[in-house]
Design a protein around this motif. Structure first.
Motif, short mmCIF file in Angstrom:
data_model
loop_
_atom_site.label_atom_id
_atom_site.label_comp_id
_atom_site.label_asym_id
_atom_site.label_seq_id
_atom_site.Cartn_x
_atom_site.Cartn_y
_atom_site.Cartn_z
N SER A 1 75.73 7.21 -57.94
CA SER A 1 76.05 8.01 -59.13
C SER A 1 76.18 7.09 -60.34
N ASN A 2 75.79 7.64 -61.49
CA ASN A 2 75.83 6.90 -62.76
C ASN A 2 75.11 5.55 -62.67
N ALA A 3 74.00 5.55 -61.97
CA ALA A 3 73.20 4.32 -61.87
C ALA A 3 72.22 4.25 -63.02
N LEU A 4 72.09 3.08 -63.59
CA LEU A 4 71.18 2.88 -64.73
C LEU A 4 69.78 2.49 -64.30
N ASN A 5 69.62 2.09 -63.06
CA ASN A 5 68.31 1.60 -62.63
C ASN A 5 67.88 2.15 -61.27
N MET A 6 68.46 3.30 -60.90
CA MET A 6 68.08 3.90 -59.62
C MET A 6 68.35 5.39 -59.65
N PRO A 7 67.41 6.22 -59.16
CA PRO A 7 67.64 7.66 -59.12
C PRO A 7 68.63 8.05 -58.05
N SER A 8 69.25 9.19 -58.24
CA SER A 8 70.21 9.69 -57.27
C SER A 8 69.49 10.44 -56.15
N VAL A 9 68.87 9.69 -55.27
CA VAL A 9 68.16 10.26 -54.12
C VAL A 9 68.48 9.41 -52.89
N THR A 10 68.24 10.00 -51.73
CA THR A 10 68.50 9.27 -50.50
C THR A 10 67.42 8.21 -50.29
N ALA A 11 67.71 7.29 -49.36
CA ALA A 11 66.74 6.23 -49.07
C ALA A 11 65.43 6.81 -48.54
N GLU A 12 65.52 7.86 -47.71
CA GLU A 12 64.32 8.47 -47.15
C GLU A 12 63.47 9.11 -48.24
N GLU A 13 64.14 9.82 -49.17
CA GLU A 13 63.42 10.47 -50.26
C GLU A 13 62.75 9.45 -51.18
N ALA A 14 63.46 8.36 -51.43
CA ALA A 14 62.96 7.37 -52.39
C ALA A 14 61.60 6.81 -52.00
N LYS A 15 61.37 6.65 -50.67
CA LYS A 15 60.09 6.09 -50.22
C LYS A 15 58.93 6.97 -50.64
N VAL A 16 59.11 8.28 -50.53
CA VAL A 16 58.04 9.22 -50.85
C VAL A 16 58.01 9.54 -52.33
N MET A 17 59.19 9.66 -52.94
CA MET A 17 59.28 10.15 -54.30
C MET A 17 59.11 9.09 -55.38
N GLY A 18 59.21 7.81 -55.00
CA GLY A 18 59.19 6.75 -56.00
C GLY A 18 58.10 6.90 -57.06
N PRO A 19 56.81 7.00 -56.65
CA PRO A 19 55.74 7.13 -57.65
C PRO A 19 55.84 8.41 -58.47
N TRP A 20 56.34 9.49 -57.86
CA TRP A 20 56.47 10.75 -58.59
C TRP A 20 57.63 10.71 -59.58
N LEU A 21 58.67 10.01 -59.22
CA LEU A 21 59.77 9.82 -60.18
C LEU A 21 59.29 9.02 -61.39
N LYS A 22 58.46 8.02 -61.13
CA LYS A 22 57.91 7.23 -62.22
C LYS A 22 57.00 8.10 -63.10
N LEU A 23 56.15 8.92 -62.47
CA LEU A 23 55.30 9.82 -63.24
C LEU A 23 56.14 10.77 -64.10
N ALA A 24 57.19 11.34 -63.49
CA ALA A 24 58.06 12.27 -64.23
C ALA A 24 58.65 11.59 -65.47
#
Length: 533
Positions: free
Chosen positions: A313-336
């Motif tokens: 929470s309140n992270a400046l350099n990381m999204p609030s997602v689980t470790a499992e989600e981050a693997k798949v979502m990383g590029p899409w979070l960047k696109l967003a």
């Protein structure tokens, strides 16, 4: 048995907050003076999983390089100028702050400073302490019925507006993200800056220091001020041209000023010092017992949650997602984030609504996190301190309508995101996807299909579809030493609306942008910046 996480508190932090770590089962070393000893910190930092700081500890790339176990840095407060966030990100260290813990305290200090300058309280106090009784010298003004101009109506500015209305002041506000509906709910009148300068009896600042806000009250704008105005700055040094303001205070155009922040701090000298009509304090905006306790408690809880459960929470350099989600979502979070940044850098008027369409496989992901990335991308153009956690809160506070649409695969791409932003003047849209190589691409702007790689430095133009556009762009970039890495064109139909998106190797100089505008070929020319790391 796994070892307990170990945290170092290297700045002054509440003992009660330190106890929170212990109560949560975390080993903690409380050494509040260690942050000032760079060499000693460098020696010991390798032992710790977490580092809790205020402003004294400087977390440099050198410190991070020695921090072999470090997983999280927690800043008790909002400012993280003392942390090398890019270096922390590369190191895989999360940086957290506590963005809302001192909001009330800072807002109250602004109100207190307003009273102080209106009634000349510090000067009157000093005079009375000196055994004088100069009652006729200190003629003040009431706040009631005066017009307060608030520059920045976000979290702190919103609290100031509320307190000022309780004092029966007339409140006007300038904020690029403040909608008419939100202003009405706050009981304030939304205005443009020039109107705020001309109408206000008091002006108070509550915006971050950015390229857009630096010297926002410039010498030129000071000349527009209502005679007899009083200026309050408890936000950031550098928002006001202190030398020009000092001149206006001396000749009486400005009746008074109250400053808690300065362009250079610690401020041992300033053009504003030693003027009878100026109240100054040493950056006390967050200096109350309650605020210090609040931010200390928050950072202890946030760091404990992450170290024990992985919750972010309140992270400046990381999204609030689980470790499992981050693997798949990383590029899409960047696109967003890129889609949001594109629109944010083009939008100068208040945003009323944001709609995000998710098509295909991306529609099944954590769209709340993706939305947060989009919103943060939009808002970072005006406020670099915004992150994925704070952006949705700020958007809600400012009355921005956020809507999400999900649908099954409908087009040529397995998945894509389309962002539409609505303002009082226009509607903007952009769509993008992630290719199999994991790289985000822009695939549509203004309904015009394109295929554009996203780079750190880009130039966007709009024009009528006429001959000479490619030559004008290429020749101008070449004449100014700018190398084009990728060049994308698109048009609606022959002879109608057309766009160009250039990916270049370095920031485009202002002279090149001006040269393009002066050609008379382009309706719009905008340099763009994207975080592609």
């Amino acid at each position: 048995m796994q070892d307990k996480p170990k945290v170092l508190v290297s700045d002054k932090l509440s003992e009660t907050a330190v106890q929170i770590f212990r109560d949560r089962g975390i080993d903690v070393d409380f050494e509040p003076g260690l942050g000032k000893d760079k060499d000693r910190l460098l020696e010991v930092i390798g032992q710790y999983d977490g580092l809790a700081i205020r402003s004294a500890t400087k977390v440099t790339d050198k410190i991070l390089a020695a921090a072999g176990k470090l997983k999280v840095i927690g800043r008790a407060g909002i400012g993280v100028d003392n942390v090398d966030i890019p270096a922390a990100s590369k190191k895989g260290v999360i940086v957290m702050n506590t963005p809302f813990g001192n909001s009330i305290t800072t807002a109250e200090h602004a109100i207190a400073m307003m009273f102080a300058v209106a009634r000349q309280i510090p000067e009157a106090s000093a005079s009375t302490h000196a055994g004088k009784w100069e009652k006729s010298r200190f003629m003040g003004v009431e706040l009631t019925a005066k017009t307060l101009g608030v520059v920045g109506a976000g979290n702190i500015g919103g609290i100031v507006c509320d307190r000022a209305r309780a004092l029966k002041m007339k409140v006007i506000a300038y904020d690029p993200f403040l909608s008419e509906e939100r202003a009405a709910k706050m009981g304030v009148t939304k205005v443009e800056l020039d109107e705020l300068w001309e109408r206000s009896d008091f002006i108070t600042f509550h915006v971050p220091l950015t390229d857009k806000t630096k010297n926002i009250l410039s010498r030129e704008n000071i000349a527009k001020l209502k005679p007899g105005v009083r200026i309050v700055n408890c936000a950031r040094g550098g928002l006001v041209d202190e030398e020009a303001l000092a001149e206006a205070l001396k000749d009486g155009r400005v009746a008074g000023a109250a400053f808690d922040v300065f362009a250079v701090e610690p401020a041992t000298d300033s053009p504003l010092f030693n003027l009878d009509n100026v109240v100054v304090t040493p950056h006390l905006g967050a200096a109350t017992t309650e605020a210090q306790e609040n931010v200390a408690f928050q950072v202890a809880e946030q760091m404990s949650d992450y170290l024990l459960t992985g919750a972010v929470s309140n992270a400046l350099n990381m999204p609030s997602v689980t470790a499992e989600e981050a693997k798949v979502m990383g590029p899409w979070l960047k696109l967003a984030a890129h889609l949001g940044a594109f629109v944010g850098q083009l939008t100068d008027e208040p945003v009323r609504a944001i709609n995000v369409l998710y098509d295909g496989q991306v529609a099944k992901m954590n769209t709340a996190a993706l939305n947060a990335s989009v919103i943060a991308g939009i808002m970072k153009a005006a406020n670099p301190d915004v992150n994925m956690v704070s952006a949705p809160v700020i958007a809600k506070d400012r009355g921005i309508d956020i809507s999400t649409t999900t649908q099954d695969k409908t087009g040529a791409f397995d998945a894509y995101i389309k962002l539409t932003v609505v303002t009082d003047k226009r509607e903007r849209s952009i769509a993008g996807t992630v290719f199999s190589d994991g790289k985000p691409r822009f695939i549509q702007i203004k309904g015009i299909n394109i295929d554009a790689e996203v780079g750190a430095h880009m130039v966007y133009t709009t024009n009528e579809d006429v001959p000479g556009i490619i030559g004008a762009l290429g020749n101008t970039m070449g004449a100014n030493g700018v190398n084009i890495a990728n060049f994308t064109l698109g048009r609606s139909t022959k002879g109608q609306d057309a766009i160009a998106l250039l990916y270049v190797d370095e920031p485009v100089p202002d002279v090149a942008i001006k040269a393009l505008k002066d050609k008379g070929l382009f309706q719009q020319v905008r340099p763009l910046q994207f975080d592609v790391e």
